[in-house]
Design a protein around this motif. Structure first.
Motif, mmCIF file in Angstrom:
data_model
loop_
_atom_site.group_PDB
_atom_site.id
_atom_site.type_symbol
_atom_site.label_atom_id
_atom_site.label_comp_id
_atom_site.label_asym_id
_atom_site.label_seq_id
_atom_site.Cartn_x
_atom_site.Cartn_y
_atom_site.Cartn_z
ATOM 1 N N TYR A 215 -1.379 -7.881 5.970
ATOM 2 C CA TYR A 215 -0.439 -7.023 5.535
ATOM 3 C C TYR A 215 0.288 -6.610 6.998
ATOM 4 O O TYR A 215 -0.561 -6.055 7.955
ATOM 5 C CB TYR A 215 -0.916 -5.721 4.849
ATOM 6 N N LEU B 226 -0.310 -3.869 9.750
ATOM 7 C CA LEU B 226 -1.935 -3.645 10.177
ATOM 8 C C LEU B 226 -1.824 -4.346 11.412
ATOM 9 O O LEU B 226 -2.738 -4.326 12.349
ATOM 10 C CB LEU B 226 -2.804 -4.263 9.367
ATOM 11 N N THR C 181 -1.692 4.341 -4.540
ATOM 12 C CA THR C 181 -0.855 3.262 -5.005
ATOM 13 C C THR C 181 -1.554 1.848 -5.505
ATOM 14 O O THR C 181 -1.095 1.789 -6.830
ATOM 15 C CB THR C 181 -0.048 2.525 -3.644
HETATM 16 C C1 LIG Z 1 -2.976 -4.172 2.523
HETATM 17 C C2 LIG Z 1 -1.999 -3.113 2.560
HETATM 18 N N1 LIG Z 1 -2.268 -1.904 3.127
HETATM 19 C C3 LIG Z 1 -1.383 -0.817 2.991
HETATM 20 C C4 LIG Z 1 -0.449 -0.736 2.301
HETATM 21 C C5 LIG Z 1 0.800 0.264 2.119
HETATM 22 O O1 LIG Z 1 0.233 1.033 1.076
HETATM 23 P P1 LIG Z 1 1.153 2.380 0.265
HETATM 24 O O2 LIG Z 1 1.985 1.582 -0.465
HETATM 25 O O3 LIG Z 1 0.214 3.311 -0.231
HETATM 26 O O4 LIG Z 1 1.847 2.902 1.660
HETATM 27 C C6 LIG Z 1 -0.161 -2.000 1.537
HETATM 28 C C7 LIG Z 1 0.828 -2.081 0.597
HETATM 29 O O5 LIG Z 1 1.341 -2.984 0.084
HETATM 30 C C8 LIG Z 1 -1.205 -3.016 1.658
HETATM 31 O O6 LIG Z 1 -0.947 -3.929 0.898
#
Ligand SMILES: Cc1ncc(COP(=O)(O)O)c(C=O)c1O
Length: 374
Positions: free
Chosen positions: A111, A114, A221
């Motif tokens: 993602y 990151l 989420t």
């Molecule tokens: C691996 C990963 N981390 C973090 C997030 C962010 O999550 P949130 O929608 O809770 O902000 C996502 C969203 O797609 C994700 O796939």
């Protein structure tokens, strides 16, 4: 500061809300306010209606943090910082822990935020490849080499993994925790897909339970299909990290939204039920993709996901890129896949196996017709 566009989110800005059948989303099947309140009783529903909409605690509602720590073996509510989704958790950590000139190691593909938030700050990003031929599982020998050669400040992993759905064994998870600690780096374990394992036996501990040297990110989420609540968190024994994140949050969002915190508590009290429903949906959808792949005459291949709600399907066609394939599919069939190029891997596209089965079935059938013409 330069801000590189978030390719996945930009793609969704263009198509997510206009395409007829989206079979690429990353969340569990969507849960409604009604679903939550129906199972919480009349008293909770009345409390929700009369909830005061004042500011909330920066750290997050105590009741919510108490529900969240039930998930962890060794943490208490002071070890949790509530954030606006996993997204803000990543932002707060990167911006308060890293400095320009630092080095981090991240799995790849991963993602984008990151690594991108760090890269935009002038941090050097080193990749730990997740390869299809290795089941998209990180090789600890490669990680060790990177840690020996470089002064690494943070290692970033994400399992169950988006987009591939790969998971770690408990042994490998422990090995990564120990390696990272031995080399003086912090481990960031993005566990937004916490609890989403198709086999109970595959479930591993939260990395933050294994060492003080780990920060775990969780959210409401993904597991529960509650993206609209925008509730996530940082979890760690490192008080200095939680304190710095809390200070930066004063400048970003100050606190979470009162209705979201309230509903998140209720959803966590029903988590087994919601998770069971969503995992059953994912298992059915994975079967549909298995059939699509095996009927494709070699045009598609994939490694079945083991957790999370996404899978990565390789397109084995000459003369068309995955980006072109996805755009043509939108134009001709009104179906949305997510091209792997947004993760830096243009060989494949992402499917969202958490999608409600009827919608997923329709999308896969249209995709199958489209593929037959290729
Ligand atoms: C691996 C990963 N981390 C973090 C997030 C962010 O999550 P949130 O929608 O809770 O902000 C996502 C969203 O797609 C994700 O796939």
């Amino acid at each position: 500061m330069k801000v590189e566009p978030f390719h996945l989110e930009r793609f969704y800005v263009d198509y997510e809300f206009s395409v007829g059948t989206n079979i690429s989303a990353s969340c569990g099947a969507v849960t409604t306010t009604e679903d939550i309140l129906k199972h919480s009783g009349v008293e909770a529903a009345n409390q929700y209606i009369s909830l005061d909409l004042d500011y909330r605690e920066n750290r997050g509602d105590e009741a919510l943090r108490n529900e969240i720590v039930c998930e962890y073996e060794n943490l208490n509510s002071g070890d949790i910082q509530i954030t606006t989704g996993g997204s803000e958790a990543i932002y707060l950590l990167m911006r308060t822990y890293l400095e320009p000139g630092d080095k981090i190691v991240t799995e790849w593909p991963i993602y984008q935020s990151l690594f991108q938030l760090a890269a935009d700050m002038g941090v050097e990003v080193l990749s730990l490849p997740l390869l299809a031929e290795e089941g998209y599982i990180p090789d600890p020998a490669k990680l060790k080499k990177l840690l020996l050669k470089n002064d690494v400040k943070m290692v970033v992993i994400n399992h169950p993994h988006s987009p591939t759905g790969s998971i770690l064994t408990a042994e490998l998870q422990r090995e990564i925790v120990e390696l990272t600690e031995k080399h003086g780096a912090l481990l960031l374990s993005d566990e937004v897909y916490w609890g989403v394992f198709y086999n109970k036996a595959d479930e591993v501990p939260h990395a933050a339970d294994l060492s003080e040297n780990v920060v775990t990110i969780g959210d409401m989420t993904k597991p529960f299909g509650l993206g609209g609540l925008r509730i996530g968190w940082l979890a760690t024994k490192r008080k200095d990290i939680i304190d710095r994140a809390s200070i930066l949050k004063d400048y970003t969002t100050m606190c979470a939204a009162a209705p979201s915190e309230f509903l998140a508590v209720l959803a966590l009290q029903q988590k087994e039920k919601i998770l069971k429903r969503n995992i059953e949906i994912a298992i059915k959808n994975i079967e549909l993709v298995n059939r699509l792949v095996s009927d494709s005459g070699g045009k598609l291949s994939w490694i079945e996901p083991r957790g999370g709600y996404t899978g990565f399907v390789r397109l084995n066609l000459e003369g068309i890129t995955v980006d072109e394939f996805c755009l043509e599919l939108i134009r001709e069939k009104d179906v949305l896949l997510l091209p792997g190029s947004v993760f830096g891997d243009p060989s494949s596209f992402r499917v969202g196996v958490g999608t409600k089965v009827e919608q997923f079935e329709r999308g896969v059938s249209l995709l199958s017709d489209f593929l037959a013409g290729k």
